[in-house]
Design a protein around this motif. Structure first.
Motif, PDB file in Angstrom:
ATOM      1  N   LEU A  30       8.203   8.685 -10.522  1.00  0.00           N
ATOM      2  CA  LEU A  30       9.187   9.705 -10.115  1.00  0.00           C
ATOM      3  C   LEU A  30       9.559  10.596 -11.294  1.00  0.00           C
ATOM      4  O   LEU A  30       9.648  11.825 -11.161  1.00  0.00           O
ATOM      5  N   LEU A  31       9.748   9.990 -12.459  1.00  0.00           N
ATOM      6  CA  LEU A  31      10.157  10.784 -13.626  1.00  0.00           C
ATOM      7  C   LEU A  31       9.012  11.678 -14.108  1.00  0.00           C
ATOM      8  O   LEU A  31       9.236  12.838 -14.478  1.00  0.00           O
ATOM      9  N   VAL A  32       7.800  11.165 -14.091  1.00  0.00           N
ATOM     10  CA  VAL A  32       6.652  11.977 -14.529  1.00  0.00           C
ATOM     11  C   VAL A  32       6.504  13.205 -13.636  1.00  0.00           C
ATOM     12  O   VAL A  32       6.217  14.307 -14.096  1.00  0.00           O
ATOM     13  N   ARG A  33       6.764  13.016 -12.352  1.00  0.00           N
ATOM     14  CA  ARG A  33       6.612  14.151 -11.427  1.00  0.00           C
ATOM     15  C   ARG A  33       7.807  15.097 -11.452  1.00  0.00           C
ATOM     16  O   ARG A  33       7.645  16.296 -11.280  1.00  0.00           O
ATOM     17  N   HIS A  34       8.996  14.553 -11.650  1.00  0.00           N
ATOM     18  CA  HIS A  34      10.177  15.368 -11.365  1.00  0.00           C
ATOM     19  C   HIS A  34      11.125  15.619 -12.535  1.00  0.00           C
ATOM     20  O   HIS A  34      11.960  16.519 -12.445  1.00  0.00           O
ATOM     21  N   ALA A  35      11.059  14.829 -13.578  1.00  0.00           N
ATOM     22  CA  ALA A  35      12.026  14.995 -14.681  1.00  0.00           C
ATOM     23  C   ALA A  35      11.428  15.898 -15.756  1.00  0.00           C
ATOM     24  O   ALA A  35      10.207  16.098 -15.797  1.00  0.00           O
ATOM     25  N   PRO A  36      12.266  16.442 -16.634  1.00  0.00           N
ATOM     26  CA  PRO A  36      11.720  17.200 -17.766  1.00  0.00           C
ATOM     27  C   PRO A  36      10.793  16.309 -18.594  1.00  0.00           C
ATOM     28  O   PRO A  36      11.000  15.090 -18.664  1.00  0.00           O
ATOM     29  N   PRO A  37       9.765  16.897 -19.221  1.00  0.00           N
ATOM     30  CA  PRO A  37       8.798  16.093 -19.986  1.00  0.00           C
ATOM     31  C   PRO A  37       9.456  15.178 -21.017  1.00  0.00           C
ATOM     32  O   PRO A  37       8.993  14.057 -21.233  1.00  0.00           O
ATOM     33  N   ALA A  38      10.547  15.603 -21.632  1.00  0.00           N
ATOM     34  CA  ALA A  38      11.188  14.765 -22.657  1.00  0.00           C
ATOM     35  C   ALA A  38      11.641  13.436 -22.052  1.00  0.00           C
ATOM     36  O   ALA A  38      11.476  12.368 -22.664  1.00  0.00           O
ATOM     37  N   VAL A  39      12.200  13.493 -20.846  1.00  0.00           N
ATOM     38  CA  VAL A  39      12.709  12.282 -20.189  1.00  0.00           C
ATOM     39  C   VAL A  39      11.541  11.381 -19.770  1.00  0.00           C
ATOM     40  O   VAL A  39      11.525  10.170 -20.044  1.00  0.00           O
ATOM     41  N   GLY A  76      -2.949  10.257 -12.898  1.00  0.00           N
ATOM     42  CA  GLY A  76      -3.616  11.235 -13.777  1.00  0.00           C
ATOM     43  C   GLY A  76      -2.659  12.070 -14.610  1.00  0.00           C
ATOM     44  O   GLY A  76      -3.087  12.797 -15.502  1.00  0.00           O
ATOM     45  N   ALA A  77      -1.359  11.950 -14.345  1.00  0.00           N
ATOM     46  CA  ALA A  77      -0.402  12.804 -15.076  1.00  0.00           C
ATOM     47  C   ALA A  77       0.023  12.197 -16.400  1.00  0.00           C
ATOM     48  O   ALA A  77       0.444  12.925 -17.304  1.00  0.00           O
ATOM     49  N   ASP A  78      -0.063  10.883 -16.530  1.00  0.00           N
ATOM     50  CA  ASP A  78       0.336  10.234 -17.783  1.00  0.00           C
ATOM     51  C   ASP A  78      -0.533   8.984 -17.963  1.00  0.00           C
ATOM     52  O   ASP A  78      -0.509   8.084 -17.124  1.00  0.00           O
ATOM     53  N   ASP A 130       0.849  -1.211   0.000  1.00  0.00           N
ATOM     54  CA  ASP A 130       0.000   0.000   0.000  1.00  0.00           C
ATOM     55  C   ASP A 130       0.876   1.250   0.000  1.00  0.00           C
ATOM     56  O   ASP A 130       0.612   2.205  -0.740  1.00  0.00           O
ATOM     57  N   ALA A 131       1.914   1.240   0.841  1.00  0.00           N
ATOM     58  CA  ALA A 131       2.793   2.416   0.919  1.00  0.00           C
ATOM     59  C   ALA A 131       3.521   2.630  -0.399  1.00  0.00           C
ATOM     60  O   ALA A 131       3.686   3.761  -0.867  1.00  0.00           O
ATOM     61  N   PHE A 132       3.941   1.539  -0.996  1.00  0.00           N
ATOM     62  CA  PHE A 132       4.670   1.620  -2.270  1.00  0.00           C
ATOM     63  C   PHE A 132       3.758   2.179  -3.363  1.00  0.00           C
ATOM     64  O   PHE A 132       4.121   3.107  -4.099  1.00  0.00           O
ATOM     65  N   LEU A 133       2.552   1.622  -3.441  1.00  0.00           N
ATOM     66  CA  LEU A 133       1.631   2.069  -4.501  1.00  0.00           C
ATOM     67  C   LEU A 133       1.143   3.501  -4.242  1.00  0.00           C
ATOM     68  O   LEU A 133       0.843   4.238  -5.192  1.00  0.00           O
ATOM     69  N   ALA A 134       1.080   3.886  -2.979  1.00  0.00           N
ATOM     70  CA  ALA A 134       0.694   5.278  -2.679  1.00  0.00           C
ATOM     71  C   ALA A 134       1.721   6.238  -3.274  1.00  0.00           C
ATOM     72  O   ALA A 134       1.371   7.302  -3.795  1.00  0.00           O
ATOM     73  N   GLU A 135       2.989   5.840  -3.203  1.00  0.00           N
ATOM     74  CA  GLU A 135       4.045   6.667  -3.810  1.00  0.00           C
ATOM     75  C   GLU A 135       3.879   6.704  -5.332  1.00  0.00           C
ATOM     76  O   GLU A 135       3.964   7.771  -5.947  1.00  0.00           O
ATOM     77  N   VAL A 136       3.618   5.552  -5.926  1.00  0.00           N
ATOM     78  CA  VAL A 136       3.406   5.500  -7.382  1.00  0.00           C
ATOM     79  C   VAL A 136       2.222   6.383  -7.762  1.00  0.00           C
ATOM     80  O   VAL A 136       2.258   7.148  -8.737  1.00  0.00           O
ATOM     81  N   ASP A 137       1.162   6.295  -6.972  1.00  0.00           N
ATOM     82  CA  ASP A 137      -0.077   7.030  -7.277  1.00  0.00           C
ATOM     83  C   ASP A 137       0.068   8.540  -7.148  1.00  0.00           C
ATOM     84  O   ASP A 137      -0.818   9.284  -7.575  1.00  0.00           O
ATOM     85  N   GLU A 138       1.150   8.992  -6.561  1.00  0.00           N
ATOM     86  CA  GLU A 138       1.399  10.441  -6.498  1.00  0.00           C
ATOM     87  C   GLU A 138       1.393  11.057  -7.902  1.00  0.00           C
ATOM     88  O   GLU A 138       1.166  12.252  -8.066  1.00  0.00           O
ATOM     89  N   ALA A 139       1.681  10.211  -8.891  1.00  0.00           N
ATOM     90  CA  ALA A 139       1.684  10.719 -10.278  1.00  0.00           C
ATOM     91  C   ALA A 139       0.377  10.376 -10.996  1.00  0.00           C
ATOM     92  O   ALA A 139       0.277  10.555 -12.216  1.00  0.00           O
ATOM     93  N   THR A 154      -0.144   0.976 -14.187  1.00  0.00           N
ATOM     94  CA  THR A 154      -0.357   0.734 -12.751  1.00  0.00           C
ATOM     95  C   THR A 154      -1.632  -0.090 -12.533  1.00  0.00           C
ATOM     96  O   THR A 154      -1.665  -0.960 -11.647  1.00  0.00           O
ATOM     97  N   ALA A 155      -2.641   0.165 -13.344  1.00  0.00           N
ATOM     98  CA  ALA A 155      -3.883  -0.619 -13.216  1.00  0.00           C
ATOM     99  C   ALA A 155      -3.591  -2.086 -13.536  1.00  0.00           C
ATOM    100  O   ALA A 155      -4.049  -2.999 -12.822  1.00  0.00           O
ATOM    101  N   ARG A 156      -2.830  -2.333 -14.596  1.00  0.00           N
ATOM    102  CA  ARG A 156      -2.470  -3.716 -14.959  1.00  0.00           C
ATOM    103  C   ARG A 156      -1.623  -4.349 -13.859  1.00  0.00           C
ATOM    104  O   ARG A 156      -1.784  -5.521 -13.514  1.00  0.00           O
ATOM    105  N   LEU A 157      -0.715  -3.563 -13.307  1.00  0.00           N
ATOM    106  CA  LEU A 157       0.145  -4.064 -12.227  1.00  0.00           C
ATOM    107  C   LEU A 157      -0.700  -4.516 -11.038  1.00  0.00           C
ATOM    108  O   LEU A 157      -0.461  -5.586 -10.453  1.00  0.00           O
ATOM    109  N   ARG A 158      -1.709  -3.721 -10.690  1.00  0.00           N
ATOM    110  CA  ARG A 158      -2.569  -4.091  -9.554  1.00  0.00           C
ATOM    111  C   ARG A 158      -3.274  -5.421  -9.830  1.00  0.00           C
ATOM    112  O   ARG A 158      -3.410  -6.266  -8.923  1.00  0.00           O
ATOM    113  N   GLU A 159      -3.697  -5.611 -11.073  1.00  0.00           N
ATOM    114  CA  GLU A 159      -4.356  -6.887 -11.416  1.00  0.00           C
ATOM    115  C   GLU A 159      -3.373  -8.041 -11.278  1.00  0.00           C
ATOM    116  O   GLU A 159      -3.716  -9.109 -10.755  1.00  0.00           O
TER     117      GLU A 159
END
Ligand SMILES: Cc1cc2nc3c(=O)[nH]c(=O)nc-3n(C[C@H](O)[C@H](O)[C@H](O)COP(=O)(O)OP(=O)(O)OC[C@H]3O[C@@H](n4cnc5c(N)ncnc54)[C@H](O)[C@@H]3O)c2cc1C
Length: 556
Positions: free
Chosen positions: A509-518, A468-470, A457-466, A477-482
């Motif tokens: 992490l990259l979606v939230r923090h890296a330049p869009p190109a990365v 709706g962004a991509d 739960d804690a791990f996925l909460a971190e993933v979910d911080e992003a 992530t939905a497939r991963l949960r399945e």
């Protein structure tokens, strides 16, 4: 006039189209993802310190790293009279590296400061230092990692932690009870079992009453014991209660040698050649128990987890070193009428290597923050538990292919020792073997999720911080949960499930923090199957030039 005198000397030695040497760098300044992560993960106050370290490690230590590998350690088992010596002799370059690493606090920083973000600062320092040489990181990591395990035994901790965290390095070969500083190693692996330490046969016999803190004699062998010149070792050995943990010094409290500690030989290793890894025999070697009898694995796991953190940090540093060399070479080398870096096929390779290194770097720094926060934050502790194992599996697993591809960017030069690339390549598989090989790590992730579902739960909460962004990350992530919810053949699927967890974290992490190109390139290539098996298979539409520019060291 002779015919020879008539002919002008042929101009065969003009050097053209070779890149200038990549030297005199600030390894922190030219690593944009690392610079950005320092402040984001809570250690922006250390920027000046990191620039100083970046300039330092990008200078003379680069030569020390090469020298320490060209002159590997030598074991002296006996003196000339036949008495046991059990000492390892190192080249002065090794000692320079060690002294500098200790000066930077790689062996102890989080245990010696109240400043916030100490693990993050150390992780950034480590990523600079390891670019000069990886081998000397081993004893510094083990010394750092031993401290949390030793705390299980207050008496032993009081005796050793001040020495292990001391700010000085003593290059004297001989261990001595009155040396202010000390280094710590570990000896778990035996011939018949490394991952499965329950197969340990080394025995511990109590000298008096025994029990936690009690004195024992240890007898047995250890098939791998790195950095055997350390002053102290955490060793697993069997008592009536089961596998237990012991602190074994090379010198006894009265100043005499721990005569039962014998170094049999040094390993002739693929890489990591500056560092000594040995086989040892224990013949009634004196040691004190750390933690409860029969609870050796839970005791030493504190040390193991901190070494796993460093495997991730070291892998990120190694990948950065490889990307810096590859992008630099391609920026200065021309073929078929154009700069290599400007040719689409090469830009694809470089960008692919760069996003892998950036993903590793942001993961290492986020993980380091979890170590800073875990002491008084339950969510951070849960995240740290799973993320350490996930990242250790995946980030380390990515290094060998990455090193090979970066080496190829230099063409034939990359295969030649003086380029430094063969050293990176030989080092590359180690992080994935040591302290939990790939399968063992993947199975550890499953075990952690089973034992404490809240870690997921804690791990996925971190993933979910992003969230709706991509859209690609959301779908992944939905497939991963399945996949996680399906218990069928989970052990068979261990690697692919853990890889997916790692990719989800890295993408988030990259979606939230890296330049869009990365972030876009990573999501396109790693999440929805558009990338290929080799590096350099990023799909069309990815902004390779911007990614490569971000990762290319600037000209001095
Ligand atoms: C350079 C170097 C330095 C080292 N330094 C030290 C040191 O200082 N101290 C120390 O104690 N050890 C050290 N080691 C040992 C290292 O930690 C072990 O080699 C490692 O843990 C694997 O153990 P093993 O070699 O016995 O392999 P094994 O445990 O036999 O594993 C062999 C393979 O089987 C896989 N495997 C194991 N169990 C399972 C399973 N249940 N299901 C599926 N696959 C499985 C593993 O992933 C691995 O790929 C060092 C190793 C190296 C290479």
């Amino acid at each position: 006039m002779s015919p020879l005198a008539r002919s002008a000397p042929a101009a065969t030695h003009e050097v053209t189209n070779q890149p200038p040497p990549l030297e005199g760098r600030d390894l922190f300044a030219d690593n944009a993802p690392l610079r950005e992560a320092l402040g984001r993960e809570g250690a922006g106050h250390a920027a000046d310190r990191l620039h100083a370290a970046g300039r330092f490690w990008g200078g003379e230590p680069m030569a020390w790293g090469a020298q320490a590998n060209e002159h590997p350690p030598v074991l002296h088992t006996h003196d000339r009279f036949g008495r046991r010596r059990d000492e390892v002799e190192f080249h002065p370059a090794w000692h320079e590296l060690m002294a500098a690493g200790v000066r930077d606090g790689l062996h102890a920083l989080p245990w010696t400061t109240d400043e916030p973000g100490a693990h993050v600062v150390r992780a950034a320092l480590y990523q600079c230092a390891v670019q000069a040489e990886a081998g000397f990181g081993c004893p510094l990591t083990m010394t750092f990692a031993a401290v949390p395990a030793l705390r299980a035994e207050p008496d032993v901790a009081a005796e050793w932690i001040p020495r292990l965290t001391h700010a000085g390095y003593d290059p004297e070969l001989k261990a001595a009870a009155d040396k202010p500083s000390a280094l710590c190693g570990m000896a778990m692996t035996e011939k018949q079992g490394g991952s499965d330490v329950r197969a340990n046969t080394t025995t511990a016999t109590a000298l008096a009453d025994g029990g936690p803190g009690g004195e024992y004699e240890l007898t047995g062998h250890k098939w791998f014991c790195s950095a055997p010149m350390c002053d102290l070792f955490l060793v697993l050995a069997r008592t009536d209660e089961g596998v237990s943990c012991f602190a074994l010094p090379r010198v006894l409290p009265d100043g005499t040698r721990n005569a039962g500690f014998h170094i049999q030989r040094l390993k002739d290793k693929l890489g990591n050649r500056s560092n000594a890894s040995s086989e040892i025999e224990l013949h009634g070697a004196w040691a004190r128990m750390v933690g409860e009898p029969g609870r050796g694995v839970p005791t030493i796991i504190q040390m193991v987890n901190h070494t796993r953190l460093d495997c991730v940090i070291g892998a990120a540093g190694g990948m950065r070193a490889a990307v810096a060399q590859a992008t630099w070479h391609a920026a200065h080398r021309r073929a078929f009428g154009a700069r290599l870096a400007d040719q689409p096929a090469m830009a694809n390779v470089l960008a692919d290597l760069a996003i892998e290194a950036e993903a590793a770097g942001v993961t290492a720094m986020r993980l380091a923050r979890a170590y800073d926060e875990a002491a008084d934050d339950r969510e951070a502790e849960l995240f740290k538990r799973l993320a350490t194992a996930v990242a250790k599996y995946h980030v380390c697993k990515r290094v060998p292919g990455h090193a090979a591809e970066a080496l190829e960017c230099l063409g034939g030069n990359g295969y030649v020792e003086a380029s430094g690339m063969p050293r990176l390549y030989r080092e590359a598989p180690l992080g994935s073997i040591w302290e939990g090989s790939g399968n063992v790590m993947a199975l550890d992730v499953l075990r952690a999720m089973r034992a404490t579902p809240a870690v997921l739960d804690a791990f996925l909460a971190e993933v979910d911080e992003a969230g709706g962004a991509d859209a690609r990350l959301d779908a992944f992530t939905a497939r991963l949960r399945e996949r996680l919810a399906d218990p069928t053949d989970l052990e068979h699927r261990a690697r692919s499930v853990v890889e997916a967890l790692a990719l989800a974290l890295q993408a988030s992490l990259l979606v939230r923090h890296a330049p869009p190109a990365v972030a876009d390139a990573f999501c396109a290539a790693r999440l929805d199957g558009s990338g290929g098996l080799a590096y350099g298979t990023l799909p069309a539409g990815v902004a390779t030039a911007a990614i490569v520019a971000r990762h290319t060291p600037p000209a001095a």
